[in-house]
Write a protein that holds these residues in place. Structure first.
Motif, PDB file in Angstrom:
ATOM      1  N   LEU A   6      41.586  43.088  28.305  1.00  0.00           N
ATOM      2  CA  LEU A   6      41.136  44.378  28.815  1.00  0.00           C
ATOM      3  C   LEU A   6      39.655  44.275  29.183  1.00  0.00           C
ATOM      4  CD1 LEU A   6      41.556  47.559  29.057  1.00  0.00           C
ATOM      5  CD2 LEU A   6      40.596  47.637  26.733  1.00  0.00           C
ATOM      6  N   ASP A   7      39.272  44.881  30.293  1.00  0.00           N
ATOM      7  CA  ASP A   7      37.860  44.997  30.659  1.00  0.00           C
ATOM      8  C   ASP A   7      37.338  46.285  30.029  1.00  0.00           C
ATOM      9  OD1 ASP A   7      35.348  45.305  31.730  1.00  0.00           O
ATOM     10  OD2 ASP A   7      36.004  45.091  33.818  1.00  0.00           O
ATOM     11  N   ARG A   8      36.731  46.171  28.851  1.00  0.00           N
ATOM     12  CA  ARG A   8      36.290  47.361  28.120  1.00  0.00           C
ATOM     13  C   ARG A   8      35.154  48.087  28.826  1.00  0.00           C
ATOM     14  NH1 ARG A   8      36.517  46.668  21.695  1.00  0.00           N
ATOM     15  NH2 ARG A   8      34.322  46.166  21.909  1.00  0.00           N
ATOM     16  N   THR A   9      34.508  47.450  29.778  1.00  0.00           N
ATOM     17  CA  THR A   9      33.442  48.133  30.511  1.00  0.00           C
ATOM     18  C   THR A   9      33.997  49.004  31.631  1.00  0.00           C
ATOM     19  OG1 THR A   9      33.112  46.334  32.119  1.00  0.00           O
ATOM     20  CG2 THR A   9      31.870  46.209  30.044  1.00  0.00           C
ATOM     21  N   ASP A  10      35.266  48.874  31.934  1.00  0.00           N
ATOM     22  CA  ASP A  10      35.906  49.637  33.012  1.00  0.00           C
ATOM     23  C   ASP A  10      36.608  50.849  32.391  1.00  0.00           C
ATOM     24  OD1 ASP A  10      37.628  50.671  34.973  1.00  0.00           O
ATOM     25  OD2 ASP A  10      37.978  48.687  35.852  1.00  0.00           O
ATOM     26  N   THR A  11      36.001  52.014  32.504  1.00  0.00           N
ATOM     27  CA  THR A  11      36.541  53.232  31.894  1.00  0.00           C
ATOM     28  C   THR A  11      37.929  53.552  32.427  1.00  0.00           C
ATOM     29  OG1 THR A  11      34.305  54.081  31.617  1.00  0.00           O
ATOM     30  CG2 THR A  11      36.086  55.686  31.467  1.00  0.00           C
ATOM     31  N   ALA A  12      38.147  53.380  33.719  1.00  0.00           N
ATOM     32  CA  ALA A  12      39.462  53.671  34.305  1.00  0.00           C
ATOM     33  C   ALA A  12      40.530  52.757  33.713  1.00  0.00           C
ATOM     34  CB  ALA A  12      39.419  53.528  35.825  1.00  0.00           C
ATOM     35  N   GLU A  13      40.189  51.490  33.502  1.00  0.00           N
ATOM     36  CA  GLU A  13      41.153  50.562  32.919  1.00  0.00           C
ATOM     37  C   GLU A  13      41.464  50.935  31.470  1.00  0.00           C
ATOM     38  OE1 GLU A  13      41.270  46.413  34.135  1.00  0.00           O
ATOM     39  OE2 GLU A  13      41.043  45.906  32.010  1.00  0.00           O
ATOM     40  N   THR A  14      40.439  51.291  30.722  1.00  0.00           N
ATOM     41  CA  THR A  14      40.658  51.716  29.339  1.00  0.00           C
ATOM     42  C   THR A  14      41.523  52.971  29.303  1.00  0.00           C
ATOM     43  OG1 THR A  14      38.577  50.735  28.613  1.00  0.00           O
ATOM     44  CG2 THR A  14      39.518  52.439  27.202  1.00  0.00           C
ATOM     45  N   ASN A  15      41.255  53.917  30.175  1.00  0.00           N
ATOM     46  CA  ASN A  15      42.066  55.139  30.227  1.00  0.00           C
ATOM     47  C   ASN A  15      43.503  54.838  30.618  1.00  0.00           C
ATOM     48  OD1 ASN A  15      39.947  56.748  29.395  1.00  0.00           O
ATOM     49  ND2 ASN A  15      39.337  57.297  31.475  1.00  0.00           N
ATOM     50  N   ALA A  16      43.718  53.899  31.517  1.00  0.00           N
ATOM     51  CA  ALA A  16      45.080  53.513  31.908  1.00  0.00           C
ATOM     52  C   ALA A  16      45.811  52.893  30.715  1.00  0.00           C
ATOM     53  CB  ALA A  16      45.041  52.552  33.089  1.00  0.00           C
ATOM     54  N   MET A  17      45.102  52.092  29.934  1.00  0.00           N
ATOM     55  CA  MET A  17      45.717  51.502  28.742  1.00  0.00           C
ATOM     56  C   MET A  17      46.069  52.589  27.731  1.00  0.00           C
ATOM     57  SD  MET A  17      44.272  48.703  26.027  1.00  0.00           S
ATOM     58  CE  MET A  17      43.206  49.885  25.216  1.00  0.00           C
ATOM     59  N   LEU A  18      45.154  53.539  27.527  1.00  0.00           N
ATOM     60  CA  LEU A  18      45.437  54.634  26.594  1.00  0.00           C
ATOM     61  C   LEU A  18      46.615  55.476  27.072  1.00  0.00           C
ATOM     62  CD1 LEU A  18      41.768  55.698  25.766  1.00  0.00           C
ATOM     63  CD2 LEU A  18      43.363  54.488  24.248  1.00  0.00           C
TER      64      LEU A  18
END
Length: 177
Positions: A6-18
């Motif tokens: 996961l790219d933890r600096t990418d908010t959109a990616e983190t939100n997609a994972m959540l």
């Protein structure tokens, strides 16, 4: 499918994972309630215990969207470091296509490459036994909660030593919730 950290600096990616975790753990009885696994993941990502190389996402081959995830966190058995696995989630419309299995294989291999001696998790024995997990008590790894019984499982990795026995301690967010 592609599995990568996961790219933890990418908010959109983190939100997609959540969102995947939310969809995977929402129950028909409580469709409007946020599953505890979502907040647990937020807390783990906000602190120092989520291991970046063990926080993996699975991307759809066609859309490149996140369809699954698994998290490995810094944990302990006595004085030995260990990996706590979970949550593991696959989007409901992507389940039964081997994504969860691929994520488990990937996170176990990455844990082994990072020279962790053991990985442990709370999960269904019938599912996780195919990946080499056994009831943790058979490895002298004691569950944080004795009521978990055989659902608390562990797997020895290449760096296993006889000193990796005793009480298992998950990262603090697991016990704070």
């Amino acid at each position: 499918m592609l599995i990568r950290p996961l790219d933890r600096t990418d908010t959109a990616e983190t939100n997609a994972m959540l969102a995947v975790i939310h969809a995977a753990f929402t129950t028909p009885e409580s469709p409007d309630t946020e599953p505890v696994e979502v907040e647990l993941t937020r807390r783990l990502l906000a602190g120092p215990d989520a291991v970046d190389a063990l926080t993996l996402v699975a991307l759809s081959r066609d859309t490149h969207e996140i369809v699954g995830m698994v998290m490995g966190t810094q944990s302990w058995i006595g004085d030995e470091r260990a990996v706590g696995l979970g949550p593991l989630a696959v989007a409901p419309d992507a389940q039964s296509h081997g994504i969860g299995s691929a994520l488990v294989h990937a996170v176990v291999a990455a844990s082994d490459a990072l020279r962790y001696p053991v990985a442990a998790l709370l999960g269904e024995p019938a599912y996780y036994s195919r990946f080499g997990f056994v009831a943790a008590e058979t490895l002298d790894v004691r569950s944080p909660d004795p009521q978990w019984g055989t659902y608390f499982q562990a797997r020895r990795l290449s760096s296993w030593t006889d000193s990796a026995v005793g009480d298992f301690r998950y990262a603090p967010p697991f016990t704070e919730m």
